[in-house]
Write a protein that holds these residues in place. Structure first.
Motif, mmCIF file in Angstrom:
data_model
loop_
_atom_site.group_PDB
_atom_site.id
_atom_site.type_symbol
_atom_site.label_atom_id
_atom_site.label_comp_id
_atom_site.label_asym_id
_atom_site.label_seq_id
_atom_site.Cartn_x
_atom_site.Cartn_y
_atom_site.Cartn_z
ATOM 1 N N LYS A 74 -35.293 41.316 -10.236
ATOM 2 C CA LYS A 74 -34.412 40.988 -11.475
ATOM 3 C C LYS A 74 -34.019 42.084 -12.412
ATOM 4 O O LYS A 74 -33.175 41.839 -13.128
ATOM 5 C CB LYS A 74 -35.691 39.940 -12.229
ATOM 6 N N LYS A 118 -40.704 38.060 -17.260
ATOM 7 C CA LYS A 118 -40.394 38.025 -15.804
ATOM 8 C C LYS A 118 -40.811 39.190 -15.028
ATOM 9 O O LYS A 118 -40.399 40.591 -15.174
ATOM 10 C CB LYS A 118 -38.936 37.871 -15.693
ATOM 11 N N VAL A 128 -42.710 33.585 -14.128
ATOM 12 C CA VAL A 128 -42.442 33.568 -15.323
ATOM 13 C C VAL A 128 -43.011 33.078 -16.436
ATOM 14 O O VAL A 128 -43.584 31.967 -16.244
ATOM 15 C CB VAL A 128 -40.675 33.139 -15.431
ATOM 16 N N GLU A 158 -36.922 39.470 -21.583
ATOM 17 C CA GLU A 158 -35.521 39.005 -22.239
ATOM 18 C C GLU A 158 -35.552 37.900 -22.917
ATOM 19 O O GLU A 158 -36.767 37.090 -23.212
ATOM 20 C CB GLU A 158 -34.651 38.666 -21.004
ATOM 21 N N GLU A 159 -34.480 37.896 -23.853
ATOM 22 C CA GLU A 159 -34.300 36.706 -24.884
ATOM 23 C C GLU A 159 -34.658 35.385 -24.368
ATOM 24 O O GLU A 159 -34.136 35.097 -23.225
ATOM 25 C CB GLU A 159 -32.738 36.701 -25.303
ATOM 26 N N LEU A 165 -33.813 31.733 -23.573
ATOM 27 C CA LEU A 165 -32.794 30.685 -23.663
ATOM 28 C C LEU A 165 -33.274 29.327 -23.902
ATOM 29 O O LEU A 165 -34.148 29.031 -23.303
ATOM 30 C CB LEU A 165 -31.764 31.112 -22.492
ATOM 31 N N GLU A 208 -31.211 23.288 -18.247
ATOM 32 C CA GLU A 208 -30.894 24.108 -16.824
ATOM 33 C C GLU A 208 -30.170 23.382 -15.985
ATOM 34 O O GLU A 208 -30.378 22.166 -15.751
ATOM 35 C CB GLU A 208 -32.219 24.641 -16.422
ATOM 36 N N LYS A 217 -38.506 22.195 -12.991
ATOM 37 C CA LYS A 217 -39.646 23.122 -12.437
ATOM 38 C C LYS A 217 -41.082 22.940 -12.719
ATOM 39 O O LYS A 217 -41.969 23.311 -12.198
ATOM 40 C CB LYS A 217 -39.176 24.633 -13.279
ATOM 41 N N GLU A 220 -30.965 32.903 -13.830
ATOM 42 C CA GLU A 220 -31.074 34.105 -12.562
ATOM 43 C C GLU A 220 -30.157 33.728 -11.577
ATOM 44 O O GLU A 220 -29.436 32.648 -11.611
ATOM 45 C CB GLU A 220 -32.606 33.848 -11.984
#
Ligand code: AMP
Ligand code: GLY
Length: 450
Positions: free
Chosen positions: A106, A147, A157, A184-185, A187, A191, A213, A281
């Motif tokens: 990643k 992550k 994650v 990371e930020e 989001l 999805e 998920k 991703e």
């Protein structure tokens, strides 16, 4: 010449691939660590492997004189199975280990996006020192996705403000032994997935799919490999516009342009917010469950795509049936945190197809109706032994309903599940139901009007 295709992998995704290949003119062989009864039934031969080592796969490919190979799971890609098959002179549709890093690493993935100015990349930073990562979590104003850099089967994650608090996220980076993290930020949005066939710089995209998920209904509980998914009769989904779907396609095309010599399926996981799709991703393979939505509506001969890729010819333009699909997984009790393996599964793929057909006939007033293929059952991580089919620690089987609308496909999927039987198994019945789809639409509308 009749092609001899070796399929690597034994999950629901690979059963869907096997079914697509069984409709083509080829001799199919398969190998995987579990004996998947659905794949074994349509294949000429099935070899049980006890690891993802490349050696036994290559030996089997050579033993059956494979002219082509298709690799399903990321674990084999990460082990370099495409490189090893290539060295043995067998073309495999899938990326080599270095190219598969777009999924398996990643950190590489985010740095690659930043370096090539690929749109939709969130702000990110990478850490090997847990204390530095914890400090970064403290200093960030907003929420973060934490992550692990490597593969975690979709379960690694942690998102602050969603599943965990910042304190829990700090504990996670300190206590887990993943070694490296991308922070990371966070989001926020809906999805979706777009999968594309890629070879020689060419890209052929498939309709968008939305996976689920979280383990429990209402999007509660831990993340899983995916509990089920739906797609619409058109390429985009009810909560997005056609042009937002096209924006996601542009991201995939920009990524393929930047990747040198990528081949196989490139899977983009996107978060749609009011500003458009952001990249959650990339995966270097079909999605599981998403392949079970996509392949049943692919009208183009799947084998033609594979042979064109191998032979350096232009990939065929893809045609899709204008049908919606809803896929629901049955998973062992306790999945994903404490799954109960070794339970007997009592389902029959053929009876699912038959019963749905006869139920459809009744509902159409007894008129004969060509409804074959309205429901499909894919075996996943089950193991077929002498005396029956047993659960492993992962997802057991999936049912896919097809219909003119998502609602119709959902009804078909539920009818098929009722026949399949779900004793000792758990299912997210809410997937594809009108309420949940409407919640997705409302969510996006709220974000757009905020
Ligand atoms: P991944 O393994 O990267 O697909 O992440 C698994 C899941 O974590 C995704 O499907 C998302 O639900 C969630 N996730 C990953 N990255 C982010 C992010 N930057 N913001 C919010 N959720 C994320
Ligand atoms: N559906 C998620 C994945 O295949 O990774």
């Amino acid at each position: 010449m009749t092609e001899t295709v070796l399929l690597v992998g034994g999950g629901g995704r690979e059963h869907a691939i096997a079914r697509a290949l069984a409709a083509s003119d080829c001799d199919l062989y398969a190998c995987a660590s579990n004996r998947n009864p659905g794949i074994a039934r349509v294949a000429e031969g099935f070899e049980a492997l006890d690891s993802t080592d490349t050696g036994p796969v290559v030996e089997y490919a050579e033993a059956v004189d494979a002219t082509l190979a298709v690799v399903g799971p990321e674990s084999y890609l990460a082990a370099g199975v495409v490189d090893a098959l290539d060295d043995a002179g067998v073309y495999a549709f899938g990326p080599k280990r270095a190219e598969a890093r777009i999924e398996t690493d990643k950190r590489f993935q985010r740095e690659f996006m930043a370096e090539h100015d690929i749109p939709g990349c969130p702000d990110f930073a990478t850490f090997t020192d847990p204390e530095a990562a914890a400090a970064y979590i403290d200093e960030s104003n907003g929420d973060l996705a934490v992550k692990p850099t490597g593969l975690t089967g979709g379960k690694g994650v942690r998102v602050t403000g969603d599943q965990v608090t910042k304190a829990e996220a700090k504990g996670y980076v300190r206590e887990s032994d993943y070694g490296e993290f991308v922070l990371e930020e966070r989001l926020v949005g809906e999805e979706f997935t777009v999968q594309a066939f890629v070879a020689d710089g060419e890209v052929r995209v498939t309709p968008a799919v939305q996976d689920h998920k979280r383990a429990y209904e209402g999007d509660e509980g831990p993340n899983t490999g995916g509990m089920g998914s739906y797609s619409d009769a058109v390429a985009h989904l009810p909560f997005m516009t056609e042009s937002e779907y096209e924006d996601a396609v542009d991201v995939i095309e920009a990524t393929v342009d930047a990747l040198d010599g990528y081949r196989g399926v490139l899977y983009g996981q996107f978060m749609l917010d009011a500003d458009g799709p952001k990249v959650v991703e990339f995966n270097a393979r079909f999605g599981d469950p998403e392949a079970m939505n996509t392949l049943p509506v692919l009208e183009t001969d799947f084998l033609d795509v594979l042979t064109a890729a191998r032979d350096g010819e232009a990939l065929p333009e893809l045609a899709f049936a204008e049908r919606a699909t809803v896929c629901k997984y049955a998973v062992p009790e306790g999945y994903p945190t404490d799954p109960k393996s070794g339970a007997k599964v009592k389902v029959d793929e053929q009876s699912v197809a038959r019963t749905v057909e006869s139920a459809t006939d009744e509902s159409s007033g007894g008129e004969p109706r060509d409804s074959a293929g309205d429901a499909l059952l894919s075996y996943a991580s089950v193991d077929e032994r002498e005396d029956g089919i047993y659960t492993t620690t992962s997802r057991s089987f999936a049912v896919v309903g097809l219909g003119d609308t998502i609602a119709e496909a959902e009804t078909v999927a539920e009818r098929a599940l009722a026949v399949a039987g779900e004793e000792g198994l758990r299912i997210r019945h809410d997937i594809g139901k009108a309420d949940l789809v409407q919640q997705r639409i409302d969510h996006l509308n709220d974000l757009r009007s905020a």
